[in-house]
Design a protein around this motif. Structure first.
Motif, short mmCIF file in Angstrom:
data_model
loop_
_atom_site.label_atom_id
_atom_site.label_comp_id
_atom_site.label_asym_id
_atom_site.label_seq_id
_atom_site.Cartn_x
_atom_site.Cartn_y
_atom_site.Cartn_z
N TYR A 108 0.81 -1.22 0.00
CA TYR A 108 0.00 0.00 0.00
C TYR A 108 0.84 1.28 0.00
O TYR A 108 0.59 2.22 -0.75
CB TYR A 108 -0.96 0.01 1.20
CG TYR A 108 -1.68 1.32 1.33
CD1 TYR A 108 -2.69 1.66 0.44
CD2 TYR A 108 -1.31 2.25 2.30
CE1 TYR A 108 -3.32 2.89 0.51
CE2 TYR A 108 -1.94 3.48 2.39
CZ TYR A 108 -2.94 3.80 1.49
OH TYR A 108 -3.55 5.03 1.56
N ALA A 114 -10.59 4.78 8.84
CA ALA A 114 -9.86 4.15 7.73
C ALA A 114 -8.35 4.41 7.88
O ALA A 114 -7.70 4.92 6.99
CB ALA A 114 -10.38 4.65 6.39
N TRP A 127 -0.97 8.32 8.89
CA TRP A 127 -1.35 9.45 9.76
C TRP A 127 -1.32 9.05 11.23
O TRP A 127 -1.02 9.87 12.08
CB TRP A 127 -2.75 9.98 9.36
CG TRP A 127 -2.84 10.10 7.89
CD1 TRP A 127 -3.58 9.32 7.04
CD2 TRP A 127 -2.07 10.97 7.04
NE1 TRP A 127 -3.33 9.65 5.73
CE2 TRP A 127 -2.41 10.66 5.70
CE3 TRP A 127 -1.13 11.97 7.27
CZ2 TRP A 127 -1.84 11.31 4.62
CZ3 TRP A 127 -0.56 12.63 6.19
CH2 TRP A 127 -0.92 12.30 4.89
N ASP A 158 -10.51 0.54 10.97
CA ASP A 158 -10.33 0.17 9.56
C ASP A 158 -11.01 -1.18 9.35
O ASP A 158 -11.13 -1.98 10.27
CB ASP A 158 -8.84 0.08 9.19
CG ASP A 158 -8.61 0.17 7.69
OD1 ASP A 158 -8.22 1.26 7.20
OD2 ASP A 158 -8.86 -0.84 6.98
N GLY A 167 -7.87 10.11 6.32
CA GLY A 167 -6.93 10.21 5.19
C GLY A 167 -7.36 9.31 4.05
O GLY A 167 -7.52 8.10 4.23
#
Ligand SMILES: C[S@@+](CC[C@H](N)C(=O)[O-])C[C@H]1O[C@@H](n2cnc3c(N)ncnc32)[C@H](O)[C@@H]1O
Length: 257
Positions: free
Chosen positions: A44, A88, A94, A109, A149
């Protein structure tokens, strides 16, 4: 979902794409979005950090780095000293900045693989992790700051108002939302990612040999500000350049002046 329909969804809802679905539902897109992020978790961050196939060379990356630095700078000047809810949270791009600053940090999440990476990176700092679908999850607790984010772009239009109404209930009076996301513009959406024949927010993402069709909406700062105003929020959102938008959002009924 039966296997034939799942396979058709993987081919994409576009006409001329070998029998993909034209009648894809938001629920199917959101389920596919879960599978996509679960599979993407190990790679990711390659996009954000310009690694692997996303390494575009020093010159191109200079602009990208300036914009990611602007996102991080925006979060740095946002008061995160109280109780913070991160929606999320992903791998922790973050979370890593919030954990040392927040009195309390709850990070939610849907992906176990994303949460595992986040926990490995910042979990020792007392972050409270929750694995949940954000369109089902709720809490009676109240927070001073909600951080989101790169998620507002993954909320389908049909869920937008209800989602923001729920966020309002999670904020204490005077609280606000910090958000960052991809911005509509010359760089977004990328050529070929929009699914022909599907809804305007159905985008294809390839990962190894697999393809996924997920929700992705591209807003300019002005478009997002207008969409938020229509559901009761006042936004202060800017573009960082070509790639991103960033800013804070408050319930309009708590905005003075
Ligand atoms: C683009 S990533 C953003 C991650 C992180 N906030 C960041 O900026 O790097 C989107 C995240 O949303 C999560 N997600 C997608 N749909 C979700 C849902 N319905 N409920 C909870 N999480 C979801 C994914 O697992 C993924 O971690």
């Amino acid at each position: 979902m039966d296997r034939a329909r799942a396979a058709a969804l993987r081919r994409g809802p576009g006409a001329g794409r070998g029998g993909g679905l034209l009648d894809v539902t938001d629920e199917e897109l959101l389920a596919e979005q879960h599978r996509y992020y679960e599979a993407r978790a190990p790679v990711y961050e390659d996009v954000y950090f310009g690694r692997s196939r996303h390494d575009r060379g020093a010159v191109l990356d200079e602009g990208w780095l300036a914009e990611t630095t602007a996102l991080e700078g925006s979060l740095a000047v946002t008061d995160a000293s109280g109780d913070v809810l991160e929606l999320a949270c992903g791998t922790g791009l973050w979370t890593r900045f919030l954990a040392p600053r927040a009195r309390r940090l709850v990070a939610v999440d849907g992906s176990a693989a994303m949460l595992a990476q986040n926990r490995a990176r910042v979990g020792g700092a007392g972050v409270e992790y929750v694995q949940a679908d954000l369109f089902d999850w709720d809490t009676d607790e109240r927070f001073d700051l909600v951080v989101m984010g790169f998620f507002v772009s993954h909320v389908p239009p049909s869920r937008f108002e209800a989602f923001w109404t729920k966020i309002a209930t999670w904020l204490r009076p005077g609280g606000r939302v910090w958000l960052a996301d991809d911005s509509a513009g010359p760089m977004r959406p990328r050529d070929g990612s929009l699914v022909v024949g599907g809804p305007s927010y159905a985008h294809r993402r390839e990962l190894g040999d697999d393809a996924y069709t997920i929700v992705k909406r591209f807003f300019t700062p002005e478009e997002l500000t207008t969409a938020l105003a229509a559901v009761g929020w006042t936004a202060d959102i800017q573009a960082t350049g070509e790639h991103f938008l960033v800013g804070t959002v408050r319930p309009t009924d708590q905005t003075t002046g």
